[in-house]
Design a protein around this motif. Structure first.
Motif, PDB file in Angstrom:
ATOM      1  N   LEU A   1      15.683 -31.619  43.984  1.00  0.00           N
ATOM      2  CA  LEU A   1      14.268 -31.851  44.250  1.00  0.00           C
ATOM      3  C   LEU A   1      13.455 -30.592  43.969  1.00  0.00           C
ATOM      4  O   LEU A   1      13.978 -29.474  44.065  1.00  0.00           O
ATOM      5  CB  LEU A   1      14.062 -32.265  45.709  1.00  0.00           C
TER       6      LEU A   1
ATOM      7  N   ASP B   1       7.643 -28.410  45.358  1.00  0.00           N
ATOM      8  CA  ASP B   1       6.284 -28.908  45.600  1.00  0.00           C
ATOM      9  C   ASP B   1       6.268 -30.385  46.003  1.00  0.00           C
ATOM     10  O   ASP B   1       5.202 -30.990  46.163  1.00  0.00           O
ATOM     11  CB  ASP B   1       5.386 -28.673  44.387  1.00  0.00           C
ATOM     12  N   SER B   2       7.460 -30.960  46.194  1.00  0.00           N
ATOM     13  CA  SER B   2       7.527 -32.340  46.689  1.00  0.00           C
ATOM     14  C   SER B   2       7.089 -32.377  48.155  1.00  0.00           C
ATOM     15  O   SER B   2       7.323 -31.421  48.901  1.00  0.00           O
ATOM     16  CB  SER B   2       8.954 -32.887  46.575  1.00  0.00           C
TER      17      SER B   2
ATOM     18  N   SER C   1      14.936 -38.270  51.011  1.00  0.00           N
ATOM     19  CA  SER C   1      16.035 -37.971  50.091  1.00  0.00           C
ATOM     20  C   SER C   1      17.309 -37.627  50.855  1.00  0.00           C
ATOM     21  O   SER C   1      18.410 -38.011  50.453  1.00  0.00           O
ATOM     22  CB  SER C   1      15.654 -36.812  49.163  1.00  0.00           C
TER      23      SER C   1
ATOM     24  N   GLU D   1       9.254 -36.619  51.305  1.00  0.00           N
ATOM     25  CA  GLU D   1      10.188 -36.947  50.232  1.00  0.00           C
ATOM     26  C   GLU D   1      11.543 -36.282  50.454  1.00  0.00           C
ATOM     27  O   GLU D   1      12.591 -36.879  50.199  1.00  0.00           O
ATOM     28  CB  GLU D   1       9.607 -36.514  48.885  1.00  0.00           C
TER      29      GLU D   1
ATOM     30  N   ASP E   1       9.897 -36.015  38.444  1.00  0.00           N
ATOM     31  CA  ASP E   1       9.262 -34.988  37.611  1.00  0.00           C
ATOM     32  C   ASP E   1      10.314 -34.148  36.908  1.00  0.00           C
ATOM     33  O   ASP E   1      10.151 -33.753  35.752  1.00  0.00           O
ATOM     34  CB  ASP E   1       8.366 -34.081  38.461  1.00  0.00           C
TER      35      ASP E   1
ATOM     36  N   SER F   1      14.535 -35.660  41.452  1.00  0.00           N
ATOM     37  CA  SER F   1      13.081 -35.729  41.363  1.00  0.00           C
ATOM     38  C   SER F   1      12.657 -36.366  40.041  1.00  0.00           C
ATOM     39  O   SER F   1      13.113 -35.952  38.981  1.00  0.00           O
ATOM     40  CB  SER F   1      12.485 -34.324  41.466  1.00  0.00           C
TER      41      SER F   1
END
Length: 202
Positions: A102, A105-106, A114, A110, A128, A126
């Motif tokens: 991950l 900046d999540s 996770s 989240e 992204d 992630s």
């Protein structure tokens, strides 16, 4: 109660994440480390259900911790939490069988979700990060070749690598020859430098 270990070298973030995770009734943060060597030793000692690892830390990276835990067959589930969406880091994470990857900046929600998913047996990456990896220049090395190159980078000899990956020394040398060929290099050091330049190695 799920026991969690947190390895993060930024003290303020380490403290904040510890607080956030401890707010969950079913989570207990049993330890936190500000450098990789301390984190590895404490994870081996307390064997938490799950560890959240930063990649870039003093003394030892989160990816090196993951590699050592897998070699030692420590059953702790592993989530990489990092600012770096590099294809090379992701390949190393896959080679060391992490359960999640991950970006920092999540949202904290989240991360918590996770963790629950990983504890249920899922693998979480992630979105992204996946998009970034798919658009990046591809690493020509296989997961096994990356595992061996990572061991070389850690200072292991051919004999030591053979024991770690349960292969003969001759087979390891064949893998090393393939690594040199694919990276267009003549020595292990040159191969490591190429891998670092391309973000395949930390």
């Amino acid at each position: 109660m799920t026991t969690i270990y947190l390895a993060e070298d930024q003290e303020m973030l380490n403290s904040a994440l510890t607080t956030i995770l401890n707010l969950e009734d079913s989570f207990e943060v049993v330890g936190s480390g500000l450098d990789g060597e301390t984190a590895l030793a404490e994870i081996i000692r307390c064997k938490p259900d799950l560890a959240v690892l930063d990649i870039e830390m003093p003394k030892m990276t989160g990816l090196e911790i993951a590699q050592q835990l897998r070699i030692l067959k420590i059953p702790t589930k592993l989530i990489i939490l990092t600012t770096f969406a590099r294809e090379g880091y992701f390949q190393q994470a896959l080679a060391n069988q992490v359960n999640g990857y991950l970006l920092k900046d999540s949202p904290s929600e989240e991360l918590i979700e996770s963790i629950y998913r990983v504890l249920r047996g899922e693998t979480v990456f992630s979105p992204d990060l996946v998009r970034s990896v798919l658009s990046a220049e591809k690493n020509p090395l296989t997961n096994r070749e990356m595992e061996i190159l990572f061991s070389i980078h850690s200072g292991a000899s051919t004999a030591e690598i053979a024991k770690q990956v349960f292969l003969s020394e001759g087979t390891v040398r064949n893998y090393i020859s393939s690594i040199l060929s694919k990276t267009g290099t003549r020595t292990r050091i040159e191969a490591i430098n190429v891998a670092k330049k391309n973000g395949w190695l930390a």
